[in-house]
Enzyme design. Structure first.
Site, PDB file in Angstrom:
ATOM      1  N   ASP A  42      41.800  34.116  51.375  1.00  0.00           N
ATOM      2  CA  ASP A  42      41.726  34.753  50.076  1.00  0.00           C
ATOM      3  C   ASP A  42      41.951  36.153  50.136  1.00  0.00           C
ATOM      4  O   ASP A  42      41.095  36.975  50.517  1.00  0.00           O
ATOM      5  CB  ASP A  42      40.443  34.316  49.667  1.00  0.00           C
ATOM      6  CG  ASP A  42      40.132  34.664  47.993  1.00  0.00           C
ATOM      7  OD1 ASP A  42      40.803  33.688  47.113  1.00  0.00           O
ATOM      8  OD2 ASP A  42      39.793  35.733  47.447  1.00  0.00           O
ATOM      9  N   TYR A  47      42.987  43.943  46.143  1.00  0.00           N
ATOM     10  CA  TYR A  47      42.379  44.398  47.379  1.00  0.00           C
ATOM     11  C   TYR A  47      43.072  45.316  48.176  1.00  0.00           C
ATOM     12  O   TYR A  47      42.543  45.747  49.241  1.00  0.00           O
ATOM     13  CB  TYR A  47      42.055  43.098  48.226  1.00  0.00           C
ATOM     14  CG  TYR A  47      41.086  42.022  47.429  1.00  0.00           C
ATOM     15  CD1 TYR A  47      40.682  42.288  46.190  1.00  0.00           C
ATOM     16  CD2 TYR A  47      40.991  40.882  48.008  1.00  0.00           C
ATOM     17  CE1 TYR A  47      39.715  41.052  45.468  1.00  0.00           C
ATOM     18  CE2 TYR A  47      40.298  39.740  47.589  1.00  0.00           C
ATOM     19  CZ  TYR A  47      39.476  40.127  46.058  1.00  0.00           C
ATOM     20  OH  TYR A  47      38.879  38.976  45.502  1.00  0.00           O
ATOM     21  N   LYS A  72      45.994  36.831  44.251  1.00  0.00           N
ATOM     22  CA  LYS A  72      45.698  36.717  42.857  1.00  0.00           C
ATOM     23  C   LYS A  72      46.500  37.948  42.042  1.00  0.00           C
ATOM     24  O   LYS A  72      46.622  39.096  42.610  1.00  0.00           O
ATOM     25  CB  LYS A  72      44.301  37.123  42.579  1.00  0.00           C
ATOM     26  CG  LYS A  72      43.321  36.306  43.486  1.00  0.00           C
ATOM     27  CD  LYS A  72      41.817  36.606  43.304  1.00  0.00           C
ATOM     28  CE  LYS A  72      40.990  35.963  44.512  1.00  0.00           C
ATOM     29  NZ  LYS A  72      40.912  36.765  45.528  1.00  0.00           N
ATOM     30  N   HIS A 105      43.740  36.770  38.147  1.00  0.00           N
ATOM     31  CA  HIS A 105      42.477  37.427  38.932  1.00  0.00           C
ATOM     32  C   HIS A 105      41.426  37.397  37.613  1.00  0.00           C
ATOM     33  O   HIS A 105      40.106  37.243  38.054  1.00  0.00           O
ATOM     34  CB  HIS A 105      42.551  38.669  39.382  1.00  0.00           C
ATOM     35  CG  HIS A 105      41.583  39.021  40.435  1.00  0.00           C
ATOM     36  ND1 HIS A 105      41.943  39.726  41.487  1.00  0.00           N
ATOM     37  CD2 HIS A 105      40.388  38.894  40.653  1.00  0.00           C
ATOM     38  CE1 HIS A 105      41.043  39.952  42.132  1.00  0.00           C
ATOM     39  NE2 HIS A 105      39.929  39.466  41.772  1.00  0.00           N
TER      40      HIS A 105
HETATM   41  N1  LIG Z   1      37.828  36.483  42.286  1.00  0.00           N
HETATM   42  C1  LIG Z   1      37.079  37.509  42.011  1.00  0.00           C
HETATM   43  O1  LIG Z   1      37.012  38.206  41.028  1.00  0.00           O
HETATM   44  C2  LIG Z   1      36.341  37.857  43.309  1.00  0.00           C
HETATM   45  C3  LIG Z   1      35.219  38.517  43.131  1.00  0.00           C
HETATM   46  C4  LIG Z   1      34.297  38.813  44.267  1.00  0.00           C
HETATM   47  C5  LIG Z   1      34.871  38.156  45.698  1.00  0.00           C
HETATM   48  N2  LIG Z   1      35.748  37.548  45.618  1.00  0.00           N
HETATM   49  C6  LIG Z   1      36.286  36.862  46.705  1.00  0.00           C
HETATM   50  O2  LIG Z   1      35.185  36.094  47.418  1.00  0.00           O
HETATM   51  C7  LIG Z   1      34.810  36.733  48.804  1.00  0.00           C
HETATM   52  C8  LIG Z   1      33.631  36.611  49.114  1.00  0.00           C
HETATM   53  O3  LIG Z   1      32.785  37.363  48.197  1.00  0.00           O
HETATM   54  P1  LIG Z   1      32.215  39.063  48.737  1.00  0.00           P
HETATM   55  O4  LIG Z   1      33.076  39.781  49.656  1.00  0.00           O
HETATM   56  O5  LIG Z   1      31.833  39.422  47.190  1.00  0.00           O
HETATM   57  O6  LIG Z   1      30.705  38.620  49.274  1.00  0.00           O
HETATM   58  P2  LIG Z   1      30.055  37.506  50.340  1.00  0.00           P
HETATM   59  O7  LIG Z   1      31.111  36.858  51.112  1.00  0.00           O
HETATM   60  O8  LIG Z   1      29.025  36.804  49.609  1.00  0.00           O
HETATM   61  O9  LIG Z   1      29.179  38.285  51.333  1.00  0.00           O
HETATM   62  C9  LIG Z   1      29.702  39.486  52.263  1.00  0.00           C
HETATM   63  C10 LIG Z   1      28.833  40.188  52.719  1.00  0.00           C
HETATM   64  O10 LIG Z   1      27.758  39.333  53.677  1.00  0.00           O
HETATM   65  C11 LIG Z   1      27.973  39.780  55.047  1.00  0.00           C
HETATM   66  N3  LIG Z   1      27.929  38.778  56.228  1.00  0.00           N
HETATM   67  C12 LIG Z   1      28.683  37.828  55.885  1.00  0.00           C
HETATM   68  N4  LIG Z   1      28.785  36.963  56.947  1.00  0.00           N
HETATM   69  C13 LIG Z   1      27.471  37.266  57.389  1.00  0.00           C
HETATM   70  C14 LIG Z   1      26.507  36.824  58.336  1.00  0.00           C
HETATM   71  N5  LIG Z   1      26.948  35.389  58.967  1.00  0.00           N
HETATM   72  N6  LIG Z   1      25.368  37.331  58.758  1.00  0.00           N
HETATM   73  C15 LIG Z   1      24.995  38.598  58.093  1.00  0.00           C
HETATM   74  N7  LIG Z   1      25.754  39.091  57.240  1.00  0.00           N
HETATM   75  C16 LIG Z   1      27.042  38.555  56.742  1.00  0.00           C
HETATM   76  C17 LIG Z   1      29.244  40.815  55.221  1.00  0.00           C
HETATM   77  O11 LIG Z   1      29.077  42.027  55.908  1.00  0.00           O
HETATM   78  P3  LIG Z   1      29.702  41.922  57.379  1.00  0.00           P
HETATM   79  O12 LIG Z   1      31.156  42.199  57.485  1.00  0.00           O
HETATM   80  O13 LIG Z   1      29.149  42.731  58.320  1.00  0.00           O
HETATM   81  O14 LIG Z   1      29.552  40.460  57.984  1.00  0.00           O
HETATM   82  C18 LIG Z   1      29.259  41.402  53.666  1.00  0.00           C
HETATM   83  O15 LIG Z   1      28.681  42.336  53.635  1.00  0.00           O
HETATM   84  C19 LIG Z   1      35.679  38.203  48.753  1.00  0.00           C
HETATM   85  O16 LIG Z   1      35.745  38.833  49.913  1.00  0.00           O
HETATM   86  C20 LIG Z   1      36.814  38.019  47.896  1.00  0.00           C
HETATM   87  O17 LIG Z   1      38.169  37.167  48.688  1.00  0.00           O
HETATM   88  C21 LIG Z   1      36.744  37.176  44.415  1.00  0.00           C
END
Ligand SMILES: NC(=O)c1ccc[n+]([C@@H]2O[C@H](COP(=O)([O-])OP(=O)(O)OC[C@H]3O[C@@H](n4cnc5c(N)ncnc54)[C@H](OP(=O)(O)O)[C@@H]3O)[C@@H](O)[C@H]2O)c1
Length: 270
Positions: A42, A47, A72, A105
């Site tokens: 994704d 990004y 997106k 997006h």
């Molecule tokens: N459409 C939208 O508007 C939108 C908005 C936000 C996000 N997104 C998408 O959704 C994806 C995920 O959301 P997000 O990036 O906000 O946050 P997330 O996936 O909920 O959390 C990411 C965080 O969790 C940590 N983490 C991940 N796996 C872990 C594990 N097994 N143990 C401990 N820590 C862990 C990561 O750090 P480490 O790197 O240290 O593992 C990072 O700090 C985004 O990357 C993006 O692709 C879309």
């Protein structure tokens, strides 16, 4: 891997998020993810990592058709010509001739929805993407958009602290996927006492419990992000246990309704 079938699209239920990963860190993480078995990536124009994602994919040796790639369109590109030109630029950066899923997006209140949805349909007609969808659309707006384009998903913030009952109802009724972003609440689930207690007898962490809870719901896809191979591996290790009905119910009642992502340009939420 488990898949979600959504109006002709077959989406791996667990994908890799890439927000905030750039350059070498992004390429290394995507390389590790593909090596571990991830088959769903994704990314987004916003990004600024499409070139890194594309480079890692090209160098992985994994067949292009085996990987489900989402990008997106930024909401400021919601006018027809802007949207189509921006998708061409995305594909050049990704070094792909098409993506699997193209999302708007965020909704853009200044551009008529029918113009943006028609442009998404044109992107399909031109072969730039196999499927289209939206992101951050509340349920009423999603219903309107569904009249205009064969959307396969709404990608929304969804984790144990934020429920999405209204959007989920529309998605289920229309056979769409609901793609959960920030599925591990940006790391907050790991220290949660309830999630840890549920995970302990299964030998799983709070993060694995949260991801399992998501993908055990019909039509839900989760896209956790990590920069670290061992975290990517742990996030994928959720297909060998099951939460029972009582555990699913408990997780379904943790919601505080507080959003992690709520920028100025966000619509009025459900
Ligand atoms: N459409 C939208 O508007 C939108 C908005 C936000 C996000 N997104 C998408 O959704 C994806 C995920 O959301 P997000 O990036 O906000 O946050 P997330 O996936 O909920 O959390 C990411 C965080 O969790 C940590 N983490 C991940 N796996 C872990 C594990 N097994 N143990 C401990 N820590 C862990 C990561 O750090 P480490 O790197 O240290 O593992 C990072 O700090 C985004 O990357 C993006 O692709 C879309």
């Amino acid at each position: 891997m488990q898949y979600v079938e959504a109006r002709g699209a077959r989406i791996p239920a667990l994908g890799m998020g890439t927000w905030q990963l750039k350059g070498t860190a992004c390429r290394d993480a995507v390389t590790a993810a593909l090596d571990l078995g991830y088959r769903h990536l994704d990314t987004a124009q916003a990004y600024e990592n499409e070139a890194d994602v594309g480079a890692a994919l090209a160098e992985s040796g994994v067949a292009r058709d085996d990987v489900f790639v989402t990008t997106k369109v930024w909401y400021e590109q919601a006018r027809r010509d802007d949207l189509l030109q921006s998708v061409d630029a995305s594909l050049r950066r990704l070094k792909l001739d098409h993506v699997d899923l193209l999302l708007l997006h965020w909704p853009n209140a200044d551009v008529p929805l029918d113009e943006t949805m028609a442009a998404l349909n044109t992107a399909v007609d031109r072969g730039l993407t196999r499927f289209v969808g939206v992101s951050n659309f509340p349920s009423g707006m999603l219903r309107n958009a569904l009249e205009l384009a064969p959307l396969v998903c709404d990608q929304v913030e969804y984790h144990p602290y934020l429920h999405q009952d209204e959007v989920a109802t529309v998605c289920r009724a229309r056979g769409m996927a609901m793609v959960a972003y920030s599925p591990i609440a940006q790391g907050r689930v790991f220290d949660d006492a309830t999630l840890r207690a549920i995970g302990a007898p299964h030998g799983k962490s709070g993060g694995q419990v949260a991801l399992r809870w998501l993908i055990q719901q019909s039509g839900v896809v989760a896209i956790p992000r990590s920069s670290k191979r061992e975290h990517l591996k742990a996030n994928l290790d959720i297909f060998d246990f099951e939460l029972d009905a009582a555990e699913m119910r408990t997780l379904g009642h943790l919601g505080e309704g507080r959003r992690l992502i709520d920028p100025d340009w966000a619509p009025e939420w459900d």
